[in-house]
Design an enzyme around this catalytic site. Sequence first.
Site, PDB file in Angstrom:
ATOM      1  N   CYS A 196      -0.092   4.127  -0.282  1.00  0.00           N
ATOM      2  CA  CYS A 196      -0.934   5.099   0.180  1.00  0.00           C
ATOM      3  C   CYS A 196      -0.601   5.138   1.642  1.00  0.00           C
ATOM      4  O   CYS A 196      -0.861   6.222   2.213  1.00  0.00           O
ATOM      5  CB  CYS A 196      -2.504   4.881  -0.135  1.00  0.00           C
ATOM      6  SG  CYS A 196      -2.917   4.557  -1.664  1.00  0.00           S
TER       7      CYS A 196
ATOM      8  N   ASN B 172      -7.332   0.313  -9.064  1.00  0.00           N
ATOM      9  CA  ASN B 172      -8.177  -1.098  -8.818  1.00  0.00           C
ATOM     10  C   ASN B 172      -9.172  -1.394  -9.762  1.00  0.00           C
ATOM     11  O   ASN B 172      -9.208  -2.350 -10.132  1.00  0.00           O
ATOM     12  CB  ASN B 172      -8.556  -0.985  -7.442  1.00  0.00           C
ATOM     13  CG  ASN B 172      -7.330  -1.237  -6.490  1.00  0.00           C
ATOM     14  OD1 ASN B 172      -6.926  -2.473  -6.555  1.00  0.00           O
ATOM     15  ND2 ASN B 172      -6.884  -0.381  -5.514  1.00  0.00           N
TER      16      ASN B 172
ATOM     17  N   ALA C 260       0.842  -1.433  -0.117  1.00  0.00           N
ATOM     18  CA  ALA C 260      -0.070  -0.053  -0.103  1.00  0.00           C
ATOM     19  C   ALA C 260       0.771   1.315  -0.129  1.00  0.00           C
ATOM     20  O   ALA C 260       1.154   1.752   1.044  1.00  0.00           O
ATOM     21  CB  ALA C 260      -1.068   0.033   1.266  1.00  0.00           C
TER      22      ALA C 260
END
Length: 433
Positions: A42, A290, A40
Amino acid sequence: MRLVVIGGVAAGLSAAARARRVNPSLDIVVLERGTHVSWAACGLPFYVSGRVKALEDLILHSPEEFERERNLRVRTRTEVTALQPTRRQVVLAGGERLGYDRLVIATGARPQRAIPGADLPEAFTLHTLEDGRRLRDYLEQRKPQRAAVIGAGYIGLEVADALAARGLVVTVLEAGPDVLGRQDRELTRQVAAHLEQHGVELRLNTPAQDIAREVVDGARAQLVVLAAGLRPNVELAAEAGVELGRTGAIRVNERMETNLAGVYTAGDCAETLHLVTGAPVYLPLGTTANKMGRVAGANAAGARERFPGIVGTQIVEVCGLAIGLTGLSVAQARKEGFDPAAVRITAEDRSRYLGTRPITVELVADRRSGRLLGGTVTGWRGVAGRVNVIASALTSGMRLEQFEQLDLAYTPPLAPVWDPLLVAARQLRKAIG
Ligand code: FAD
């Protein structure tokens, strides 16, 4: 029948996992040049701030899990160096050739580094796990006191937040006149004032041209983080004849097909359609990666799904303030040929008797058609939900008068009886007349 996927993060693995569901007997191989897949990015700013303790916490799944649970072959440390579409094969570093029937290109993007001094030991980017480790090690070992961040996009602001949380004095240098690429002076003023309250200085219209001279000497920074935008990783595709769009990213249709037969693309290397402007846009975000990946994988495996596009929704939290934006600002709408009108209101975010915090909403609509074009929401609570309502309205092409009638939730601890979105919509409709 073999599907090869290049890139093992958001878009690539979404594609591979979805392809497996659509076609249980497909031979699926994911090729990733890095050491990890499914992690991830993010979360990196929160590793830098220390809120995420271990870098490993950002790794969501191992290659072995994908092999075991999804029957995917996942090869890490495997770089694709060339595509040979006429032979339907990819060439790997070391010379191995791997044939495919369908190919998904999900090679992502990389930070802009075209600024002298980007290779200095005190210069960092924050894009990979290794970047995160290097930056936090530097912070813990060298204990710098002053930092500069180049770029006031969402990554730059998140990095500034993370460094300020560690007690550094932070200066953000932004080449343009606005934050978050929004072309919204009022939003920029609000964010700048908020940053200042938290000891972060925002210098607008300040393009950093030489890290050593201007940033390290000029801003007296002991550490510099470059967050000046992303460049799509398109070279591999372009050399093989895959068409790029005007944005510089890979051109793709709503089925995630490129111009080459059997070759799909998804994620940060690709452009998509902006549903408000109707034009291609490059806005590399995990949400989009995604979704595009799922559609690319499904179609590569034989389904016929579509990804219609985006409305440009983003949200970021900076020193406690949440900033959500979607669609177009007034200036952006004008450039696109609309005749925009806007209102910005500040309201209480729930019933007064429970104690409130201010929430600011701006709505933008087209005078001619009455269609909603965009909005921003800033505040401490309830920002994500409200910006998502605006995004939903934009996706369905809603007009202001319909938006004003939305049945939005009310209960004293969470929202006021007249939601700030509805108050803003009413005022904007009156303003348009
Ligand atoms: P990537 O994640 O870049 O993956 C592409 C992969 O392809 C890479 O692992 C790369 O090594 C591999 N690759 C490239 N070329 C080759 C090759 N030739 N051979 C083999 N492998 C190759 N998005 C949000 O929506 N919300 C957020 O809050 C948010 N925060 C973020 C914070 C940070 C600090 C960063 C860096 C990103 C953030 N994002 C956020 C963006 C999000 O992480 C990306 O949009 C998403 O990771 C893109 O996924 P991708 O699969 O397209 O590309």
